[in-house]
Design a protein around this motif. Structure first.
Motif, PDB file in Angstrom:
ATOM      1  N   UNK A  25       0.830  -1.201   0.000  1.00 41.21           N
ATOM      2  CA  UNK A  25       0.000   0.000   0.000  1.00 41.21           C
ATOM      3  C   UNK A  25       0.869   1.257   0.000  1.00 41.21           C
ATOM      4  N   UNK A  26       2.031   1.183   0.604  1.00 41.44           N
ATOM      5  CA  UNK A  26       2.938   2.323   0.663  1.00 41.44           C
ATOM      6  C   UNK A  26       4.085   2.249  -0.321  1.00 41.44           C
ATOM      7  N   UNK A  27       3.922   1.473  -1.383  1.00 37.56           N
ATOM      8  CA  UNK A  27       5.027   1.222  -2.300  1.00 37.56           C
ATOM      9  C   UNK A  27       5.563   2.492  -2.949  1.00 37.56           C
ATOM     10  N   UNK A  28       4.716   3.481  -3.167  1.00 36.34           N
ATOM     11  CA  UNK A  28       5.165   4.699  -3.860  1.00 36.34           C
ATOM     12  C   UNK A  28       6.267   5.420  -3.096  1.00 36.34           C
ATOM     13  N   UNK A  29       6.282   5.266  -1.781  1.00 34.21           N
ATOM     14  CA  UNK A  29       7.288   5.954  -0.977  1.00 34.21           C
ATOM     15  C   UNK A  29       8.441   5.071  -0.539  1.00 34.21           C
ATOM     16  N   UNK A  30       8.497   3.847  -1.035  1.00 38.88           N
ATOM     17  CA  UNK A  30       9.529   2.905  -0.584  1.00 38.88           C
ATOM     18  C   UNK A  30      10.863   3.176  -1.282  1.00 38.88           C
ATOM     19  N   UNK A  31      11.936   3.418  -0.531  1.00 37.63           N
ATOM     20  CA  UNK A  31      13.236   3.665  -1.171  1.00 37.63           C
ATOM     21  C   UNK A  31      13.878   2.410  -1.752  1.00 37.63           C
ATOM     22  N   UNK A  32      13.420   1.242  -1.294  1.00 36.01           N
ATOM     23  CA  UNK A  32      14.042  -0.019  -1.716  1.00 36.01           C
ATOM     24  C   UNK A  32      12.951  -1.026  -2.033  1.00 36.01           C
ATOM     25  N   UNK A  33      12.788  -1.341  -3.291  1.00 40.48           N
ATOM     26  CA  UNK A  33      11.751  -2.293  -3.678  1.00 40.48           C
ATOM     27  C   UNK A  33      12.012  -3.676  -3.099  1.00 40.48           C
ATOM     28  N   UNK A  34      13.272  -4.013  -2.903  1.00 41.17           N
ATOM     29  CA  UNK A  34      13.590  -5.324  -2.347  1.00 41.17           C
ATOM     30  C   UNK A  34      12.964  -5.542  -0.990  1.00 41.17           C
ATOM     31  N   UNK A  35      12.937  -4.481  -0.166  1.00 36.46           N
ATOM     32  CA  UNK A  35      12.338  -4.599   1.157  1.00 36.46           C
ATOM     33  C   UNK A  35      10.832  -4.823   1.064  1.00 36.46           C
ATOM     34  N   UNK A  36      10.210  -4.218   0.051  1.00 32.61           N
ATOM     35  CA  UNK A  36       8.775  -4.423  -0.164  1.00 32.61           C
ATOM     36  C   UNK A  36       8.519  -5.839  -0.664  1.00 32.61           C
ATOM     37  N   UNK A  37       9.287  -6.248  -1.667  1.00 34.93           N
ATOM     38  CA  UNK A  37       9.083  -7.568  -2.279  1.00 34.93           C
ATOM     39  C   UNK A  37       9.392  -8.706  -1.325  1.00 34.93           C
ATOM     40  N   UNK A  38      10.143  -8.437  -0.274  1.00 33.98           N
ATOM     41  CA  UNK A  38      10.434  -9.478   0.713  1.00 33.98           C
ATOM     42  C   UNK A  38       9.163 -10.038   1.326  1.00 33.98           C
ATOM     43  N   UNK A  39       8.086  -9.241   1.314  1.00 35.10           N
ATOM     44  CA  UNK A  39       6.807  -9.687   1.885  1.00 35.10           C
ATOM     45  C   UNK A  39       6.090 -10.696   0.998  1.00 35.10           C
ATOM     46  N   UNK A  40       6.633 -10.967  -0.197  1.00 36.25           N
ATOM     47  CA  UNK A  40       6.019 -11.959  -1.072  1.00 36.25           C
ATOM     48  C   UNK A  40       6.328 -13.381  -0.642  1.00 36.25           C
ATOM     49  N   UNK A  41       7.443 -13.586   0.051  1.00 32.67           N
ATOM     50  CA  UNK A  41       7.881 -14.916   0.408  1.00 32.67           C
ATOM     51  C   UNK A  41       6.868 -15.624   1.286  1.00 32.67           C
ATOM     52  N   UNK A  42       6.787 -16.943   1.149  1.00 30.46           N
ATOM     53  CA  UNK A  42       5.810 -17.690   1.918  1.00 30.46           C
ATOM     54  C   UNK A  42       6.219 -19.108   2.151  1.00 30.46           C
TER      55      UNK A  42
END
Length: 469
Positions: A447-464
């Motif tokens: 939801x806050x992706x537009x302000x994320x300086x590092x996409x890797x930190x966001x994409x880390x939430x995909x793991x399962x």
């Protein structure tokens, strides 16, 4: 009527589109960025829900032998190189047919764009704001192509999620890579050589794979252009080019679609239809109509003698299955979907298990449900000229009839999902791949992706937890 001469390629539609993708100011405004972030949330939800479906699992098994990389495979601890991660994640995003629709293009736009941008963005170390910017650009390209080619293109049998998804993803990836106008034009041109996919695949694993292929092909086209591979500068408007071959409509339609880029971006002008039912969008209007009658008038299966659905011709074309043999076919079966909704009072992910498909009460209703095309809604008329509608008529055992017409279904841009509904959908979908404690953090990250300086930190939430692939 004689075909007009081809536009001079020096000023043609392909170059104009490529130049805009490369050079459009990154000044979209809060509403466009909010809608883009919502699309990332919704698509990631669908990726997580679909991650353990047979189609993405098989796709993963097919490409994993070719090496690991830096891009996360949703719902798993695994990483692949960007094109293969995009292929698997795009297939997962579309596996349950729960992902959004850009109606002007009759295509699942985010299932092509989001997996491509997440994979390429991770691999290249992009920030979240750049991914949001690229997403908005990709939506614009798909919308412009939809204006130019549809509904002729779609009605011919092309699956636009793949055919228009490849160019849209190429545009988004070229934007993310910050390619200049010449290389961006080459990426768009190369994407026409990678675009394919027929609606004959509806109800099979190949259908969701089309979204994965579009995501993968977008990355490949942009990367090849970045490396210097050239292609025709009039690939869209030229004789035997994309518009000519895939739709056969006058070239003026493409010229008109890309004549200027003034006004709100397509993500605001058209909006994205975020689904409330995990099935083909062609059934959402009749589902709303039947469920509304069930709730308002107390309809129950035992009182129903028959159900007739009057649908746009294009919707009938998309729904070939009467008595589905499996969950894939069930998502494209109007009789099954209406019967299941009437029995349960809803249509959710649990309607697509083997046990759910075999329910005697649902199977008993299926022969009583019919659909027919509405002659007032022919299949080659675009939705911006004539908004679609569906009418459901229920014949009761006592002889009475009830009827309801729906034009804009729930989740449609005219009736958008609220934030609470989107959050609930995300939590329900994420529960299939992530521990409950991780749901809110994952929602907040995308939801806050537009302000994320590092996409890797966001994409880390995909793991399962589906680590057996």
């Amino acid at each position: 009527m004689a075909e007009p001469p081809a536009t001079d390629s020096a000023h043609g539609a392909t170059l104009r589109l490529g130049r805009w993708v490369a050079e459009a100011p990154r000044a979209w405004g809060e509403e466009a960025e909010r809608r883009a972030a919502s699309a990332f949330v919704d698509t990631v939800a669908c990726m997580l829900a679909g991650a353990d479906d047979a189609a993405p699992r098989a796709a993963h098994a097919g490409v994993a032998r070719w090496g690991t990389g830096g891009a996360t495979v949703a719902g798993t601890p695994h990483r692949l190189v960007a094109p293969w991660a995009a292929l698997v994640n795009g297939t997962a995003a579309h596996a349950l047919d729960y992902d959004d629709i850009l109606e002007i293009s009759n295509a699942h736009v985010s299932a092509a764009l989001v997996p491509a941008l997440l994979a390429l963005g991770q691999e290249r170390g992009a920030d979240g704001g750049s991914c949001v910017d690229a997403f908005i650009v990709g939506v614009e390209v798909m919308a412009r192509l939809g204006e130019a080619l549809n509904m002729t293109h779609y009605f011919k049998g092309w699956h636009t999620t793949s055919t228009l998804g490849a160019p849209a993803a190429a545009a988004a990836c070229a934007r993310l890579l910050r390619l200049d106008a010449a290389r961006t034009t080459a990426a768009l041109s190369l994407a026409t050589s990678l675009a394919s996919g027929a609606k004959r695949q509806f109800g099979t694993m190949a259908k969701p794979l089309h979204a994965g292929l579009a995501a993968k092909n977008g990355i490949v086209a942009a990367a090849l252009a970045e490396a210097g591979v050239s292609a025709a500068a009039d690939a869209y408007e030229g004789a035997r080019g994309f518009v000519d071959l895939f739709a056969g409509v006058p070239r003026e339609r493409l010229e008109a679609a890309v004549a200027d880029f003034a006004g709100p971006p397509a993500i605001e002008r058209y909006g994205l239809w975020q689904k409330v039912y995990p099935c083909c969008g062609s059934v959402h209007r009749p589902l709303d109509a039947l469920l509304d009658m069930r709730g308002d008038e107390g309809l129950r299966p035992q009182a129903v003698a028959g159900i007739d659905a009057l649908l746009p011709e294009i919707a009938v074309q998309n729904l070939p299955y009467t008595a589905p043999a499996d969950a894939m076919q069930a998502r494209f079966s109007l009789p099954y979907l209406l019967a299941s909704a009437l029995v349960d009072g809803r249509l959710a992910l649990d309607a697509f298990t083997a046990d759910a498909l075999a329910r005697p009460g649902v199977r008993a209703l299926i022969p009583r449900i019919r659909m027919r095309p509405d002659p007032a809604q022919p299949g080659d008329v675009n939705v911006d000229a004539a908004p679609l509608r569906a009418t459901v008529t229920v014949r009761l055992a006592g002889g009475d009839e009830r009827s309801r017409t729906v034009q804009e279904p729930r989740g449609h841009p005219c009736r958008p999902l609220g934030r609470d509904a989107l959050h609930a959908k995300f939590a329900d979908c994420a529960s299939r791949a992530l521990p409950q404690a991780a749901h809110d953090a994952a929602f907040a990250a995308f939801d806050g992706i537009a302000g994320a300086p590092d996409l890797g930190a966001v994409a880390a939430h995909l793991g399962g937890g589906h680590g057996q692939r």
